[in-house]
Design a protein around this motif. Sequence first.
Motif, PDB file in Angstrom:
ATOM      1  N   ARG A  47     -39.443 -19.613  21.796  1.00 14.75           N
ATOM      2  CA  ARG A  47     -39.704 -19.313  20.391  1.00 14.75           C
ATOM      3  C   ARG A  47     -38.730 -20.094  19.523  1.00 14.75           C
ATOM      4  N   PRO A  48     -38.949 -21.424  19.357  1.00 19.24           N
ATOM      5  CA  PRO A  48     -38.078 -22.178  18.472  1.00 19.24           C
ATOM      6  C   PRO A  48     -38.194 -21.650  17.060  1.00 19.24           C
ATOM      7  N   PHE A  49     -37.115 -21.713  16.320  1.00 21.76           N
ATOM      8  CA  PHE A  49     -37.112 -21.119  15.002  1.00 21.76           C
ATOM      9  C   PHE A  49     -36.731 -22.166  13.981  1.00 21.76           C
ATOM     10  N   HIS A  50     -36.930 -21.839  12.767  1.00 15.55           N
ATOM     11  CA  HIS A  50     -36.697 -22.778  11.683  1.00 15.55           C
ATOM     12  C   HIS A  50     -35.761 -22.188  10.634  1.00 15.55           C
ATOM     13  N   LYS A  51     -35.007 -21.184  11.008  1.00 19.23           N
ATOM     14  CA  LYS A  51     -34.126 -20.553  10.044  1.00 19.23           C
ATOM     15  C   LYS A  51     -32.837 -21.344   9.915  1.00 19.23           C
ATOM     16  N   GLY A  52     -32.203 -21.214   8.774  1.00 23.10           N
ATOM     17  CA  GLY A  52     -30.977 -21.947   8.531  1.00 23.10           C
ATOM     18  C   GLY A  52     -29.802 -21.366   9.279  1.00 23.10           C
ATOM     19  N   ARG A  53     -28.701 -22.116   9.247  1.00 20.31           N
ATOM     20  CA  ARG A  53     -27.511 -21.681   9.943  1.00 20.31           C
ATOM     21  C   ARG A  53     -26.900 -20.453   9.280  1.00 20.31           C
ATOM     22  N   SER A  54     -26.325 -19.649  10.124  1.00 24.28           N
ATOM     23  CA  SER A  54     -25.607 -18.489   9.591  1.00 24.28           C
ATOM     24  C   SER A  54     -24.214 -18.891   9.164  1.00 24.28           C
TER      25      SER A  54
ATOM     26  N   SER B  77     -29.601 -10.602  26.647  1.00 21.31           N
ATOM     27  CA  SER B  77     -30.469  -9.447  26.433  1.00 21.31           C
ATOM     28  C   SER B  77     -29.779  -8.421  25.542  1.00 21.31           C
ATOM     29  N   TYR B  78     -28.489  -8.231  25.771  1.00 22.86           N
ATOM     30  CA  TYR B  78     -27.722  -7.316  24.909  1.00 22.86           C
ATOM     31  C   TYR B  78     -27.670  -7.863  23.480  1.00 22.86           C
ATOM     32  N   TRP B  79     -27.469  -9.166  23.354  1.00 24.77           N
ATOM     33  CA  TRP B  79     -27.365  -9.794  22.036  1.00 24.77           C
ATOM     34  C   TRP B  79     -28.679  -9.687  21.257  1.00 24.77           C
ATOM     35  N   ARG B  80     -29.800  -9.784  21.960  1.00 26.18           N
ATOM     36  CA  ARG B  80     -31.099  -9.739  21.272  1.00 26.18           C
ATOM     37  C   ARG B  80     -31.346  -8.408  20.579  1.00 26.18           C
ATOM     38  N   TRP B  81     -30.687  -7.343  21.054  1.00 28.30           N
ATOM     39  CA  TRP B  81     -30.859  -6.039  20.422  1.00 28.30           C
ATOM     40  C   TRP B  81     -30.053  -5.931  19.130  1.00 28.30           C
ATOM     41  N   LYS B  82     -29.150  -6.873  18.919  1.00 28.83           N
ATOM     42  CA  LYS B  82     -28.327  -6.836  17.720  1.00 28.83           C
ATOM     43  C   LYS B  82     -29.096  -7.420  16.533  1.00 28.83           C
ATOM     44  N   PRO B  83     -28.900  -6.869  15.354  1.00 27.47           N
ATOM     45  CA  PRO B  83     -29.630  -7.358  14.179  1.00 27.47           C
ATOM     46  C   PRO B  83     -29.269  -8.784  13.795  1.00 27.47           C
ATOM     47  N   GLY B  84     -28.105  -9.272  14.223  1.00 28.05           N
ATOM     48  CA  GLY B  84     -27.688 -10.618  13.842  1.00 28.05           C
ATOM     49  C   GLY B  84     -28.151 -11.714  14.775  1.00 28.05           C
ATOM     50  N   PHE B  85     -29.010 -11.390  15.756  1.00 21.12           N
ATOM     51  CA  PHE B  85     -29.414 -12.407  16.734  1.00 21.12           C
ATOM     52  C   PHE B  85     -30.022 -13.630  16.063  1.00 21.12           C
ATOM     53  N   TRP B  86     -31.004 -13.414  15.179  1.00 18.29           N
ATOM     54  CA  TRP B  86     -31.685 -14.551  14.565  1.00 18.29           C
ATOM     55  C   TRP B  86     -30.786 -15.285  13.582  1.00 18.29           C
ATOM     56  N   ARG B  87     -29.799 -14.609  13.016  1.00 21.87           N
ATOM     57  CA  ARG B  87     -28.873 -15.277  12.113  1.00 21.87           C
ATOM     58  C   ARG B  87     -27.957 -16.243  12.868  1.00 21.87           C
ATOM     59  N   HIS B  88     -27.607 -15.869  14.101  1.00 24.77           N
ATOM     60  CA  HIS B  88     -26.621 -16.639  14.844  1.00 24.77           C
ATOM     61  C   HIS B  88     -27.241 -17.563  15.901  1.00 24.77           C
ATOM     62  N   ALA B  89     -28.498 -17.334  16.246  1.00 28.37           N
ATOM     63  CA  ALA B  89     -29.115 -18.102  17.325  1.00 28.37           C
ATOM     64  C   ALA B  89     -29.180 -19.590  16.996  1.00 28.37           C
ATOM     65  N   TYR B  90     -29.521 -19.903  15.754  1.00 24.84           N
ATOM     66  CA  TYR B  90     -29.597 -21.306  15.354  1.00 24.84           C
ATOM     67  C   TYR B  90     -28.227 -21.971  15.494  1.00 24.84           C
TER      68      TYR B  90
END
Length: 245
Positions: free
Chosen positions: A3-10, A205-218
């Motif tokens: 699932r590549p994403f296009h969100k900006g850097r956190s 897997s633990y990180w994915r449950w955190k709300p900041g996953f998509w903010r920091h994944a990029y």
Amino acid sequence: MHRPFHKGRSRHPRARSFIILFFALIGLATLAGPAFAHAVAEGDKGYIQEITGIQLIPFLYLGAKHMVTGYDHILFLLGVIFFLYRPQHIATYVSLFAIGHSTTMLAGVYFDIGINSYVIDAIIGLSVVYKALDNMGAYQRWCGFQPNTKAATLIFGFFHGFGLSTKIIEYNISPEGLVPNLLAFNVGVEIGQFLALSAILIAISYWRWKPGFWRHAYTLNVAMMVAGFALTGYQIAGLFATSAA
């Protein structure tokens, strides 16, 4: 199946701290010297050169040790499974990678296919760059299409396998019991891969449950890309240094 994403850097402070730690670890690895970079410890090399015949346990240990301490292999695996959620998808991609590196590792040593260790390790570094860019959706934005992720995993698995065979050839192992020892080394690699992959999956897997996953994944994938470039640059510098010597 990613699932590549296009969100900006956190710009979150924790993300910056994590990336600083990430770069510090990579920096320590790349500055540790040629012995660590090529994963051939002098003690291990000397021991293997002294023994002959079938030695399954030592080669099993060396295979597992190489994969667990092989930061380039681990970074690539991290990129491969970063957006894989279903166990069957993870199993498929990890199996493709295992088939690729097992094939070229065994064939490379058995047929004594020598590849310059700096060249093959530079390519392995670029495989990390490729996967990080893939995770960031760069190819879709830049080229308008998505490369076949399964084919890429298999192909880069071939290159990683040649990296493994290069390390084994450097051991100058005895031809007596070569095939059983190679198979033991490969089993050890798979055990090491399983251990490293298990730790990665637990953490991510633990990180994915955190709300900041998509903010920091990029940000993490950017860091992984830069680390891949750093590993590649280190190997290219080593190649030029040895050629000039």
